[in-house]
Write a protein that holds these residues in place. Structure first.
Motif: not given
Length: 931
Positions: A232-256
């Motif tokens: 639904n949105f053309g500019n999507v920015i993910v902000v990660l509020n965490a201290a332990n490294p996560m599995e972030l494969g979803f960040v590589e989505s074209e929608g992010v």
């Protein structure tokens, strides 16, 4: 009428009931006074702090403001730009839609002793507003009204629930309204960390979780929400509020379109996050851990967590005692195997990839030391010098982009490796530095230096040094300038002509060691018989499934859990004398100055026993040497006096000092932290933390710096310098290999690992805290080193810490009330000076034996040396304490009233008898009837 007036003037006999009550009151006053004088007096300072509360005034307000401002500065250099497809920075006044339950359950920091007061912190939405952004208020209100709040847990433990709203909660009208408001969507993903529990490796039974998923991946609700936003949105920015490294494969989505790792921002760090999003700050943070696509790819995954001995138990008497499963009613002893050896984090991924065991690009998403910027930099090795002792690398850095920014210079080395020889990582961080703020086109040259000795590997298996030693093997060492642990920019060859073996039989100790390092922990790494991961046989040693949750302890281990009998000791006993010295006379004197012995002779056995047995958030007053009560408090995320309920400014999580890769910034943070603690009347801090991110699931990773010992040590040493520059002393913690929370206090978690891994990785941060930071204190850990509790390990606390590293100062236990394992008498003999408790049971094994009294004298020396070489005597509140004054006044008043009463009683009796009144009750009645 005249008769009534005459009788009214006749004195009455004193009231016997009143007399009894007055006597009881006097006895109570005497009892309370005696208790205070003889029992509670060592705790006057703490009682006064509890009763009086946090200090108020202009000085305290000023230092709190400095500390709050520092949280913005740390966040500004710690935020890590992971991805940017042109979406950032945003326009300064951009309208944004904020999605994610994290805006309600925002993580300012972790839980436990490293927690802080969050009541006045700048939240996520406010931080965006303060940067000039315009969050969608309708959407913010929607989350405020619908998201369940995370449970607040006071001390130990964390609410691991993830309260993301199901996709069905977002009706089309809300989404259409948000789309009309702005095409920009910020998606906030939040994860917690805390003391007392590690992150769930399976989310079954937790709010928002499901079986088979762990805490470091998106839940189904989060994934559905993110997909909805992407659609639904053309500019999507993910902000990660965490201290332990996560599995972030979803960040590589074209929608992010962009992703920012912000960590735990503390009091006002969120303001800096807003400034990063609008470009007022150019992000310059770098990862301190390797971000793998799947956490299961790390060898530590297969031996992290809950493992117990089926045939070894202990009596759990701690405050946080578990239920226990053994048939005796005791709890099972627990263990953890560091099967990965030295292959922790990037040392595994880079080495396994170099040897062709894994496909790096398919396994690792973000390398150790990774981070992007809004500008570009060009780096090269301008010069590399080797004088036979020190390697100096001059690195030229030019801002080749269009905006000002800072960059991180990372220099690594690769040592020659022989299959089957000493285990070596293909890549090891050798040194690092951060540039100043470089304007477009500006160049800065930074020099990274490290010694040849720093490239030596520890040979615990006797490959080239029987009995163990650091060995610098002959061959070519590749010194490389890298963008991160993986991407090479430039390199240089340093040739070592012969083997250098750093022990007394060959090349002597390393230049930074007082005594050569040799094997001290064979019983920890060899006798256990663990099959360690080895690059000589990746396929044969790398586990493919998690180890069984239980095994039997060997007979030797069971015997070792009990420990050897304490020796009474022989030879000359300690002496006592009155030499007229005060602790203030000792400041600046060397540890071995003869004057110390004269001061210590003034301490009675009771003085010493009271001093070492009562180290819970304080050290007691010792009148015989003029030592006052001193207050000590928890860190490392800010002033946190859990005894008095006083919390200061909440710092950014300590791991974020690592994200900054800025040693000078860590020193500055230490300075303001120390200044605020001093303003609160604190002399010592249980900080900073120097343990290692062995696993992404460790609950206290937010309190520790990184997966690398050198980065950890350099940052911690700088913070120690900053804190101690304010006149305080630091207890660097938790010494050592205390890298998981699961079972940490359950019988003193038996920790098995190779001595090479212990020295090269897990002790490295503490070593630098001592040698470079000058840490005057150390906190031992809950866990066991092998079978021996860390607080009772002579090899660790005396052999390594004092003999090898030259440490001078005091060691305090971790909270004794939370761990029932360590024995105070044994701890004293090992070199553990203070019990973090009250009235610890120092027995006749210590007070009535020569060896015990000598240990008491040594511990007292260590504690008093630490105190004398700080500003503790200036910081201390010498009294008189208001509540003591009030008690004295109350005593005086009650005694005066009592005296007055007896005086009046005496006068009354005289008048009674002079009036000729009968003494008996019946006679008195008859007399009155006659008249």
């Amino acid at each position: 009428m005249e008769e009534k007036k005459r009788r009214a003037k006749v004195p009455r006999r004193p009231n016997r009931l009143l007399l009894v009550l007055m006597c009881l009151l006097l006895a109570l006053v005497i009892g309370v006074t005696a208790f205070v004088a003889n029992v509670a007096s060592p705790y006057f300072g703490m009682l006064n702090l509890i009763l009086s509360g946090a200090p108020q005034g202009a000085e305290t307000d000023a230092v709190r403001e400095q500390t709050a401002a520092m949280t913005e500065q740390v966040e500004a250099e710690a935020a890590i730009l992971l991805k940017n497809e042109g979406a950032l920075p945003l326009a300064a006044d951009a309208k944004v839609n904020v999605f994610g339950a994290g805006q309600i359950n925002f993580a300012f920091g972790g839980t436990g002793s490293g927690a802080g007061d969050e009541s006045a912190n700048v939240g996520f939405i406010d931080g965006l507003r303060n940067a000039g952004l315009q969050p969608n208020e309708e959407l913010a209100q929607f989350y405020d009204q619908n998201v369940q709040r995370r449970e607040k847990i006071a001390m130990v433990g964390t609410d691991w629930g993830i309260y993301e709203l199901p996709a069905s909660c977002y009706d089309q009208e809300l989404i259409d309204s948000a789309k009309a408001y702005s095409d920009v969507a910020v998606v906030l993903i939040s994860r917690m960390g805390g003391e007392g529990a590690d992150l769930p490796m399976d989310m079954e039974g937790y709010a928002g979780g499901e079986a088979g998923k762990h805490y470091l991946e998106l839940t189904s609700d989060e994934q559905a929400m993110l997909e909805m936003v992407e659609q639904n949105f053309g500019n999507v920015i993910v902000v990660l509020n965490a201290a332990n490294p996560m599995e972030l494969g979803f960040v590589e989505s074209e929608g992010v379109d962009a992703a920012l790792w912000m960590g735990f921002p503390g009091t006002r760090g969120m303001n800096a996050v807003g400034d990063v999003l609008v470009g007022a700050i150019n992000p310059s943070g770098r990862t301190v851990d390797t971000f793998a696509y799947a956490v299961e790819s790390a060898p530590s995954y297969y031996s992290f967590g809950d493992y117990d001995y089926s045939n070894a138990t202990y009596k759990n008497t701690s405050l946080f005692a578990g239920t226990g499963t053994a048939s005796t009613g005791d709890d099972n002893l627990h263990y953890v195997d560091y099967i990965e050896g030295i292959y922790v984090g990037y040392r595994y991924y880079e080495t396994a990839a170099a040897d062709g065991f894994i496909n790096y690009d398919e396994t690792v998403q973000y390398p150790f030391g990774y981070g992007l910027s809004y500008t570009t930099f060009e780096k090269s090795i301008a010069d590399c010098r080797d004088d036979g002792e020190t390697i100096s690398v001059d690195v030229s850095v030019t801002n080749s982009g269009g905006v000002a920014g800072k960059d991180v210079v990372q220099v690594y080395y690769s040592a020659p490796y022989t299959p089957g020889g000493i285990e070596k990582s293909a890549v090891v961080l050798g040194g690092f530095a951060k540039t100043k703020l470089l304007e477009p086109g500006e160049t800065q040259t930074l020099t990274i230096e490290f010694s040849r000795e720093d490239m030596a590997s520890y040979d615990c298996g006797g490959v080239k040094a029987a009995g163990g030693a650091y060995v610098l093997e002959a061959g070519d060492y590749v010194v490389s300038l890298r963008e991160n642990s993986h991407d090479v920019i430039d390199e240089h060859i340093v040739t070592v002509e012969r083997d250098h073996i750093y022990n007394d039989a060959n090349d002597g100790a390393r230049t930074t060691d007082a005594v050569a390092a040799t094997n001290r922990f064979d019983d920890v790494s060899v006798d256990e018989g663990i099959a360690y991961v080895s690059r000589a046989d990746w396929a044969g040693t790398m586990p493919t499934e998690r180890a069984a949750q239980s095994r039997e302890a060997t007979e030797k281990q069971i015997a070792d859990f009990e420990g050897e009998p304490l020796e009474a000791g022989e030879g000359e006993d300690i002496a006592f004398a009155s030499n007229g010295l005060k602790l203030a006379d000792m400041k600046g004197l060397d540890y071995d100055d003869p004057q110390w012995e004269r001061l210590l002779e003034q301490l009675s056995v009771d003085d010493m026993k009271t001093l070492v047995a009562n180290g819970g958030w304080m050290t007691v007053a010792v009148d015989s040497v003029g030592k006052p009560h001193l207050s000590e408090i928890d860190g490392p995320a800010g002033v946190n006096n859990i005894m008095a309920g006083i919390q200061g400014t909440q710092l950014t999580a300590q791991s974020m000092l690592g994200y900054s890769w800025n040693v000078e910034l860590a020193r500055q943070m230490g300075e303001v932290f120390g200044a605020e603690a001093r303003a609160y009347g604190t002399s010592g801090l249980y900080a900073p933390g120097a343990n290692i991110h062995r696993s992404p699931f460790s609950g206290r990773n937010f309190e520790y710096i990184s997966e690398d010992g050198l980065l950890t040590g350099k940052i911690v040493a700088a913070e120690v310098q900053g804190i101690q520059s304010q006149g305080l002393y630091c207890y660097t913690k938790h010494f050592a290999v205390n890298d998981q929370e699961t079972n940490r206090d359950q019988g003193g978690l038996a920790t098995w690992l190779s001595e090479q891994a212990m020295r090269e990785i897990y002790l490295r941060g503490f070593e630098l805290a001592v040698k470079e930071g000058g840490s005057k204190g150390m906190m031992s850990s809950f866990n066991r080193i092998g079978a021996t509790p860390a607080a009772e390990s002579w090899e660790l606390l005396t052999g390594v810490l004092r003999q090898e590293w030259g440490f001078r100062g005091a060691v305090v236990t971790d909270c004794v009330m939370a761990c029932s394992t360590q024995d105070p008498d044994r701890a004293l003999r090992a070199g553990n000076d203070l019990q973090l408790s009250f009235f610890s049971d120092i027995t006749a094994d210590t007070t009535d034996t020569v060896a015990g009294r000598q240990a008491l004298r040594q511990a007292s020396h260590n504690i008093l040396y630490m105190v004398a070489n700080s500003d503790a005597l200036e910081i201390a509140d010498w009294g008189p304490y208001p509540f003591v004054v009030a008690l004295i006044v109350a005593d005086a008043v009650i005694i005066a009233l009592f005296a007055l009463y007896f005086w009046r009683r005496h006068v009354g009796m005289v008048r009674w008898r002079e009036a000729g009144r009968p003494k008996g009750w019946l006679a008195r009645k008859l007399s009155r009837s006659d008249s």
